[in-house]
Design a protein around this motif. Sequence first.
Motif, PDB file in Angstrom:
ATOM      1  N   UNK A   1       0.999  -0.805  -0.325  1.00  0.00           N
ATOM      2  CA  UNK A   1      -0.071  -0.443  -0.293  1.00  0.00           C
ATOM      3  C   UNK A   1       0.810   1.054  -0.070  1.00  0.00           C
ATOM      4  N   UNK A   2       1.026   2.360  -1.223  1.00  0.00           N
ATOM      5  CA  UNK A   2       2.115   3.210  -0.918  1.00  0.00           C
ATOM      6  C   UNK A   2       0.923   4.434  -0.650  1.00  0.00           C
ATOM      7  N   UNK A   3       0.013   3.948   0.292  1.00  0.00           N
ATOM      8  CA  UNK A   3      -0.836   4.531   0.462  1.00  0.00           C
ATOM      9  C   UNK A   3       0.380   5.563   1.754  1.00  0.00           C
ATOM     10  N   UNK A   4       0.013   7.369   1.778  1.00  0.00           N
ATOM     11  CA  UNK A   4       1.046   7.835   3.295  1.00  0.00           C
ATOM     12  C   UNK A   4      -0.410   7.303   3.899  1.00  0.00           C
TER      13      UNK A   4
ATOM     14  N   UNK B   1      -2.170  -1.645  10.601  1.00  0.00           N
ATOM     15  CA  UNK B   1      -2.881  -2.110  12.077  1.00  0.00           C
ATOM     16  C   UNK B   1      -3.143  -4.215  11.106  1.00  0.00           C
ATOM     17  N   UNK B   2      -3.040  -3.365   9.708  1.00  0.00           N
ATOM     18  CA  UNK B   2      -3.426  -5.386   9.014  1.00  0.00           C
ATOM     19  C   UNK B   2      -2.721  -6.708   9.283  1.00  0.00           C
TER      20      UNK B   2
ATOM     21  N   UNK C   1      -7.312  -6.205   4.653  1.00  0.00           N
ATOM     22  CA  UNK C   1      -7.853  -5.785   6.072  1.00  0.00           C
ATOM     23  C   UNK C   1      -7.438  -7.480   6.084  1.00  0.00           C
ATOM     24  N   UNK C   2      -7.121  -7.655   7.748  1.00  0.00           N
ATOM     25  CA  UNK C   2      -7.006  -8.888   8.284  1.00  0.00           C
ATOM     26  C   UNK C   2      -7.433 -10.391   8.133  1.00  0.00           C
ATOM     27  N   UNK C   3      -8.998  -9.928   8.148  1.00  0.00           N
ATOM     28  CA  UNK C   3      -9.839 -11.032   8.172  1.00  0.00           C
ATOM     29  C   UNK C   3      -9.803 -11.845   6.777  1.00  0.00           C
ATOM     30  N   UNK C   4      -9.444 -10.354   5.515  1.00  0.00           N
ATOM     31  CA  UNK C   4      -9.385 -11.273   4.459  1.00  0.00           C
ATOM     32  C   UNK C   4      -8.357 -11.711   3.932  1.00  0.00           C
ATOM     33  N   UNK C   5      -6.702 -12.048   4.661  1.00  0.00           N
ATOM     34  CA  UNK C   5      -5.551 -12.115   4.644  1.00  0.00           C
ATOM     35  C   UNK C   5      -6.362 -13.837   4.675  1.00  0.00           C
ATOM     36  N   UNK C   6      -5.453 -14.714   4.219  1.00  0.00           N
ATOM     37  CA  UNK C   6      -6.180 -16.006   3.604  1.00  0.00           C
ATOM     38  C   UNK C   6      -4.674 -16.128   4.631  1.00  0.00           C
ATOM     39  N   UNK C   7      -3.552 -16.294   4.671  1.00  0.00           N
ATOM     40  CA  UNK C   7      -2.971 -16.810   6.184  1.00  0.00           C
ATOM     41  C   UNK C   7      -1.503 -15.953   5.575  1.00  0.00           C
ATOM     42  N   UNK C   8      -0.391 -17.465   5.511  1.00  0.00           N
ATOM     43  CA  UNK C   8       1.284 -17.021   5.141  1.00  0.00           C
ATOM     44  C   UNK C   8       1.404 -18.164   4.533  1.00  0.00           C
TER      45      UNK C   8
ATOM     46  N   UNK D   1       4.563 -13.203  -5.606  1.00  0.00           N
ATOM     47  CA  UNK D   1       2.882 -12.188  -6.509  1.00  0.00           C
ATOM     48  C   UNK D   1       2.125 -13.442  -6.832  1.00  0.00           C
ATOM     49  N   UNK D   2       1.583 -14.173  -6.957  1.00  0.00           N
ATOM     50  CA  UNK D   2       0.632 -15.353  -7.266  1.00  0.00           C
ATOM     51  C   UNK D   2       0.368 -15.189  -5.518  1.00  0.00           C
ATOM     52  N   UNK D   3       1.314 -15.379  -4.427  1.00  0.00           N
ATOM     53  CA  UNK D   3       0.564 -15.041  -2.963  1.00  0.00           C
ATOM     54  C   UNK D   3      -0.580 -14.336  -3.028  1.00  0.00           C
ATOM     55  N   UNK D   4       0.501 -13.055  -3.173  1.00  0.00           N
ATOM     56  CA  UNK D   4      -0.388 -11.447  -2.713  1.00  0.00           C
ATOM     57  C   UNK D   4      -1.689 -11.421  -3.740  1.00  0.00           C
ATOM     58  N   UNK D   5      -1.612 -11.729  -4.998  1.00  0.00           N
ATOM     59  CA  UNK D   5      -3.007 -11.324  -6.045  1.00  0.00           C
ATOM     60  C   UNK D   5      -3.840 -12.229  -5.373  1.00  0.00           C
ATOM     61  N   UNK D   6      -3.421 -13.925  -4.214  1.00  0.00           N
ATOM     62  CA  UNK D   6      -4.126 -14.638  -4.083  1.00  0.00           C
ATOM     63  C   UNK D   6      -5.014 -14.799  -2.954  1.00  0.00           C
ATOM     64  N   UNK D   7      -3.777 -12.901  -1.325  1.00  0.00           N
ATOM     65  CA  UNK D   7      -4.861 -12.774  -0.979  1.00  0.00           C
ATOM     66  C   UNK D   7      -3.820 -13.949   0.517  1.00  0.00           C
ATOM     67  N   UNK D   8      -2.284 -13.327   0.352  1.00  0.00           N
ATOM     68  CA  UNK D   8      -1.482 -14.250   0.841  1.00  0.00           C
ATOM     69  C   UNK D   8      -0.506 -14.099   1.456  1.00  0.00           C
ATOM     70  N   UNK D   9      -0.308 -13.666   2.613  1.00  0.00           N
ATOM     71  CA  UNK D   9       1.361 -12.903   3.274  1.00  0.00           C
ATOM     72  C   UNK D   9       2.524 -13.464   1.959  1.00  0.00           C
ATOM     73  N   UNK D  10       3.108 -13.504   1.567  1.00  0.00           N
ATOM     74  CA  UNK D  10       4.783 -13.748   1.284  1.00  0.00           C
ATOM     75  C   UNK D  10       5.333 -13.766   1.588  1.00  0.00           C
ATOM     76  N   UNK D  11       6.400 -14.548   2.172  1.00  0.00           N
ATOM     77  CA  UNK D  11       7.703 -14.652   2.989  1.00  0.00           C
ATOM     78  C   UNK D  11       8.460 -15.806   1.876  1.00  0.00           C
ATOM     79  N   UNK D  12       9.464 -15.185   1.430  1.00  0.00           N
ATOM     80  CA  UNK D  12      10.316 -15.475   0.645  1.00  0.00           C
ATOM     81  C   UNK D  12      11.771 -15.321   0.893  1.00  0.00           C
ATOM     82  N   UNK D  13      12.532 -16.433   1.469  1.00  0.00           N
ATOM     83  CA  UNK D  13      13.392 -16.417   2.169  1.00  0.00           C
ATOM     84  C   UNK D  13      14.921 -16.045   0.331  1.00  0.00           C
ATOM     85  N   UNK D  14      15.754 -15.314   1.592  1.00  0.00           N
ATOM     86  CA  UNK D  14      16.425 -14.482   0.591  1.00  0.00           C
ATOM     87  C   UNK D  14      18.154 -14.972   0.747  1.00  0.00           C
ATOM     88  N   UNK D  15      18.829 -15.283  -0.207  1.00  0.00           N
ATOM     89  CA  UNK D  15      19.988 -15.190   0.297  1.00  0.00           C
ATOM     90  C   UNK D  15      20.914 -14.192  -0.944  1.00  0.00           C
TER      91      UNK D  15
END
Length: 255
Positions: free
Chosen positions: A133-136, A141-142, A173-180, A224-238
């Motif tokens: 969300x780029x809005x100021x 809280x979500x 909204x937090x209640x609309x997020x499908x999980x991680x 990108x699929x996770x975010x589009x489908x209402x998930x919090x995306x977690x990518x391990x990065x090295x």
Amino acid sequence: MSKPLILVCNDDGITAPGITHLIKLIKHLGDVAVVAPDKPQSGMGHAITINSMLRVHATKFHDVFLEYSCTGTPVDCIKMAINNLLPRKPDLCLSGINHGSNSSINVIYSGTMSAAIEGSLEEIDSIGFSLCDYSHEADFEQSNSFVLKIVEDVLKNKLPKGVCLNVNIPKLKSEDINGIKICRQAMANWVEEFDERTDPNGRKYYWLTGKFVNFEQEKTDTDEWALLNGYVSVVPVKTDLTAHETLNQLNKRYS
């Protein structure tokens, strides 16, 4: 010090709403030290300052154990914190919460993620958080329950050496997020243009514009699929950028 020492940084500046929210959210988990840029540093990637001086100033924007603003980049902030400002190496490095997505190719350009990556280079468990969300007026809280769950898990179970987490939270909204969803970075890119304009003095200048293109829209294992489908995306990065799958091919050609 019996509590974990948690270093917090960002790329939106030390007074940005996202870092303020993150600090309040995790303050009870340990002794929080904030070292963050004194002004916005978005898109700085892993830049460091080598041709000009750095200054740090003790500040009191947040009620924490220790706090400094730095004139440099997010990576400068991490380096300064570890080498000059903190009493010991942190147990955890958190960066964010960023205004806007750092999924897919954006991880390359992101000052938020570069701060987390720098922490992992120093063998510190590190996480970068971004809200899509780029809005100021973005409602951070979500993200509360998801940020806390991930931070608490990393404090308890640690991360592999040299790995940090890139966490992106959808604008829902937090209640609309499908999980991680644990996933990989999508193959995507920016199709860029430089918009030519004229300033009031008649001189030309250019403004970078672009369109984000996802080359793997049908793949269900990407951020990108996770975010589009209402998930919090977690990518391990090295930081290892080696194309391992190409080593044998090139060895045959050059041996």
